[in-house]
Scaffold this motif. Structure first.
Motif, PDB file in Angstrom:
ATOM      1  N   LEU A  46       1.190  -0.852  -0.037  1.00  0.00           N
ATOM      2  CA  LEU A  46      -0.342  -0.169  -0.283  1.00  0.00           C
ATOM      3  C   LEU A  46       1.118   1.287  -0.066  1.00  0.00           C
ATOM      4  N   GLU A  47       1.877   1.419   0.420  1.00  0.00           N
ATOM      5  CA  GLU A  47       2.958   2.099   0.348  1.00  0.00           C
ATOM      6  C   GLU A  47       3.650   2.418  -0.829  1.00  0.00           C
ATOM      7  N   LYS A  48       3.230   1.538  -1.562  1.00  0.00           N
ATOM      8  CA  LYS A  48       4.058   2.002  -3.159  1.00  0.00           C
ATOM      9  C   LYS A  48       2.537   2.749  -3.693  1.00  0.00           C
ATOM     10  N   VAL A  49       1.636   1.675  -3.435  1.00  0.00           N
ATOM     11  CA  VAL A  49       0.167   2.587  -4.216  1.00  0.00           C
ATOM     12  C   VAL A  49       0.443   3.714  -3.699  1.00  0.00           C
ATOM     13  N   VAL A  50       0.331   4.716  -2.365  1.00  0.00           N
ATOM     14  CA  VAL A  50       0.612   5.669  -1.807  1.00  0.00           C
ATOM     15  C   VAL A  50       1.776   6.653  -3.079  1.00  0.00           C
ATOM     16  N   ASP A  51       2.515   6.469  -3.286  1.00  0.00           N
ATOM     17  CA  ASP A  51       3.388   6.542  -3.440  1.00  0.00           C
ATOM     18  C   ASP A  51       2.790   7.060  -5.746  1.00  0.00           C
ATOM     19  N   GLY A  52       2.199   5.446  -6.325  1.00  0.00           N
ATOM     20  CA  GLY A  52       1.974   5.607  -7.609  1.00  0.00           C
ATOM     21  C   GLY A  52       1.518   7.422  -7.702  1.00  0.00           C
ATOM     22  N   TYR A  53       0.046   6.971  -6.672  1.00  0.00           N
ATOM     23  CA  TYR A  53      -0.979   7.853  -6.430  1.00  0.00           C
ATOM     24  C   TYR A  53      -0.912   9.318  -7.151  1.00  0.00           C
ATOM     25  N   LEU A  54       0.299   9.401  -5.662  1.00  0.00           N
ATOM     26  CA  LEU A  54       1.149  10.697  -5.509  1.00  0.00           C
ATOM     27  C   LEU A  54       1.401  11.512  -6.781  1.00  0.00           C
ATOM     28  N   LEU A  55       2.314  10.252  -7.666  1.00  0.00           N
ATOM     29  CA  LEU A  55       3.361  10.787  -8.057  1.00  0.00           C
ATOM     30  C   LEU A  55       2.667  10.104  -9.516  1.00  0.00           C
ATOM     31  N   LYS A  56       1.472  10.534  -9.385  1.00  0.00           N
ATOM     32  CA  LYS A  56       0.188  10.381 -10.125  1.00  0.00           C
ATOM     33  C   LYS A  56       1.112   9.397 -12.097  1.00  0.00           C
ATOM     34  N   ASN A  57       1.665   8.199 -11.334  1.00  0.00           N
ATOM     35  CA  ASN A  57       2.480   7.474 -12.379  1.00  0.00           C
ATOM     36  C   ASN A  57       1.513   6.029 -12.520  1.00  0.00           C
ATOM     37  N   ASN A  58       1.987   6.005 -13.303  1.00  0.00           N
ATOM     38  CA  ASN A  58       0.325   4.431 -13.798  1.00  0.00           C
ATOM     39  C   ASN A  58       0.455   2.963 -13.049  1.00  0.00           C
ATOM     40  N   GLU A  59       1.761   3.020 -11.945  1.00  0.00           N
ATOM     41  CA  GLU A  59       1.571   1.495 -12.163  1.00  0.00           C
ATOM     42  C   GLU A  59       0.849   1.448 -10.762  1.00  0.00           C
ATOM     43  N   LEU A  60       0.351   2.581 -10.081  1.00  0.00           N
ATOM     44  CA  LEU A  60      -1.128   2.217  -9.586  1.00  0.00           C
ATOM     45  C   LEU A  60      -1.684   1.198  -9.713  1.00  0.00           C
ATOM     46  N   THR A  61      -2.682   1.474 -10.417  1.00  0.00           N
ATOM     47  CA  THR A  61      -3.593   0.584 -10.566  1.00  0.00           C
ATOM     48  C   THR A  61      -2.981  -0.732 -10.384  1.00  0.00           C
ATOM     49  N   GLY A  62      -1.171  -1.108 -11.166  1.00  0.00           N
ATOM     50  CA  GLY A  62      -0.650  -2.630 -11.003  1.00  0.00           C
ATOM     51  C   GLY A  62      -1.149  -2.050  -9.560  1.00  0.00           C
ATOM     52  N   SER A  63      -0.686  -1.926  -9.071  1.00  0.00           N
ATOM     53  CA  SER A  63      -0.007  -2.222  -7.324  1.00  0.00           C
ATOM     54  C   SER A  63      -1.460  -2.303  -6.100  1.00  0.00           C
ATOM     55  N   LEU A  64      -2.256  -1.805  -6.608  1.00  0.00           N
ATOM     56  CA  LEU A  64      -3.441  -1.617  -6.066  1.00  0.00           C
ATOM     57  C   LEU A  64      -4.127  -3.378  -6.316  1.00  0.00           C
ATOM     58  N   GLN A  65      -3.913  -3.480  -7.420  1.00  0.00           N
ATOM     59  CA  GLN A  65      -4.900  -4.559  -8.511  1.00  0.00           C
ATOM     60  C   GLN A  65      -3.605  -5.746  -7.720  1.00  0.00           C
ATOM     61  N   ASP A  66      -2.892  -5.624  -7.471  1.00  0.00           N
ATOM     62  CA  ASP A  66      -1.441  -6.734  -6.732  1.00  0.00           C
ATOM     63  C   ASP A  66      -2.910  -7.272  -5.056  1.00  0.00           C
ATOM     64  N   PHE A  67      -2.429  -5.951  -4.427  1.00  0.00           N
ATOM     65  CA  PHE A  67      -2.712  -5.607  -3.354  1.00  0.00           C
ATOM     66  C   PHE A  67      -4.466  -6.700  -3.285  1.00  0.00           C
ATOM     67  N   GLU A  68      -5.475  -6.516  -3.894  1.00  0.00           N
ATOM     68  CA  GLU A  68      -6.838  -7.413  -4.033  1.00  0.00           C
ATOM     69  C   GLU A  68      -6.100  -8.613  -4.283  1.00  0.00           C
ATOM     70  N   GLU A  69      -5.828  -9.215  -5.367  1.00  0.00           N
ATOM     71  CA  GLU A  69      -5.397 -10.997  -5.887  1.00  0.00           C
ATOM     72  C   GLU A  69      -4.349 -11.458  -4.359  1.00  0.00           C
ATOM     73  N   PHE A  70      -3.856 -10.281  -3.743  1.00  0.00           N
ATOM     74  CA  PHE A  70      -2.911 -11.114  -2.680  1.00  0.00           C
ATOM     75  C   PHE A  70      -4.383 -11.833  -1.526  1.00  0.00           C
TER      76      PHE A  70
END
Ligand code: ASP
Ligand code: MG
Length: 417
Positions: A46-70
């Protein structure tokens, strides 16, 4: 009433959740608060999600998806496909996504807490439902209704009076309650806050204090508190008993088994804290409580990596006096640097800090306007309690010691990596 705390490692997969249930079953406790952390490394995720979100980096959706799938991977072997737990966890994710869409704030600490707390909300939802599935009736409790704090996001300070009242209102002393570690809510707007990384132990202590619990057990993947971290030292010894005072010292110096803030509330009410292995729930583990300082009598070795050694001297070679040192501390505090060790001489002042919040750059810029500054990043701080000279010599061998400090019971070495 007792309090159990399960950390992320104990619920990192479906087997872990099953094991948690069997630990609760075996304990045969009827009145219990079960505090659970985020599963596995989900807080980091989730810390990665925070970074992706604040830096407007597209990997955000990826890491939230990983969170969900985990979490789905953990849930599948535990629940039937149509179990209501899926609806509950997907509702939680919707709330998180809704926050990501509607939020306008760029205050990192605030945004961090609103996002990162979902690790614990997910884990407790899964654990609570699985306990129910196994005949252990329990109530899922939102810790944010209990732990009331100030708005110091990422490291919130507990308002004890309000928290005490809220806990007594929310928790029924009879029966089993499952709640989140690490989370609280600030008192002005009820926004989610966190109590600092690894703060779930502290949550367990807060509940124990407010409910006058008879004891707290932290379930871990190690047999108890060892005299040294087995990742870095060979031949470790299990400590059977340590006093609160000794445990507070060890935690302060960085022994990672117990979160430093955890011990104070327990010590005030003399509530014993057990650290036990969730692989071997019937063995005694370690008891932190009243009584002897440490049993068995061994030296303890603590290691803190990735520290920063700052050396400051006055620009005009004047002595480092109280006013200078006062300034240094003001800026260390301002940039949220955790001070681990200090040493001064006539014209220089050395300080080892933990750059927890990534503020080294701005701190150095500030200090350079007042002092001559040199620094070493990535140094390791060794703290040894009650060591013999032989043990110290052995530790120093083949290492570059940048700084050394010795008091009656403690030796600290700053080592260049
Ligand atoms: N999940 C949080 C963390 O990883 C709190 C905890 O585990 O105690 O920092
Ligand atoms: Mg954790």
């Amino acid at each position: 009433m007792k309090v159990f705390k399960f950390g992320g490692a104990s619920v990192k997969d479906a087997e872990g959740v099953k094991n948690l249930v069997s630990v609760v079953k075996q304990s045969d406790e009827q009145n219990l608060v079960v505090v659970v952390s985020a599963m596995g490394k989900m807080t980091n995720q989730l810390e990665k999600v925070v970074d992706g979100y604040l830096l407007k980096n597209n990997e955000l959706t990826g890491s939230l998806q990983d969170f969900e799938e985990f979490h789905l991977t953990i849930m599948k072997p535990l629940f039937d496909a149509n179990h209501e737990v899926y609806k509950k966890t997907s509702n939680l994710l919707s709330v998180l996504k809704e926050f990501l869409q509607s939020n306008k704030s760029t205050n990192r600490a605030y945004v961090y807490d609103q996002i990162v707390g979902f690790g614990e909300l997910m884990s407790t939802t899964i654990v609570s439902n699985y306990l129910n599935e196994n005949g252990i009736r329990n109530t899922w409790l939102d810790a944010r209704k209990c732990i009331v704090t100030d708005a110091n996001f990422r490291d919130a300070n507990v308002d004890w009076d309000t928290t005490q009242k809220a806990i007594n209102e929310q928790v029924t002393v009879k029966g089993i309650t499952v709640t989140q570690g690490f989370l609280g809510a600030e008192s002005t707007n009820n926004f989610t806050v966190t109590l600092g990384r690894e703060g779930s132990d502290y949550t367990a202590a807060i509940f124990a204090y407010c409910l006058n619990a008879s004891n707290v057990t932290i379930w871990k993947d190690v047999p108890g508190v060892l005299n040294a971290d087995p990742r870095y030292f060979q031949n470790t010894t299990l400590l059977h008993h340590i006093s609160y005072r000794e445990a507070i010292e060890l935690a302060f110096y960085g022994a990672s088994v117990i979160h430093p803030k955890t011990l104070q509330p327990l010590q005030r009410k003399e509530i014993p804290l057990f650290v036990k292995s969730f692989y071997d729930p019937t063995s005694a583990g370690t008891c932190v409580g009243k009584g002897v300082q440490i049993d068995p009598q061994v030296s303890c070795f603590i290691l803190k990596r990735k520290q920063v050694l700052l050396s400051l001297s006055s620009l005009d070679f004047s002595f480092m006096m109280e006013s200078h040192i006062g300034d240094v501390f003001k800026w260390l505090h301002h940039y949220k640097m955790k001070v681990e060790m200090i040493q001064n001489s006539a014209i220089s002042f050395s300080v080892v800090v933990d750059n927890k919040y990534d503020n080294l750059g701005p701190l150095i810029t500030k200090l350079r306007s007042i002092f001559r500054v040199t620094w070493n990043e990535n140094v390791t701080l060794y703290t040894i309690r009650r060591a013999s000279n032989v043990e110290i010599e052995q530790l120093e061998k083949d290492k570059t010691v940048l700084l050394k400090q010795q008091s009656r019971e403690t030796v600290q070495l700053v080592i260049k990596e």
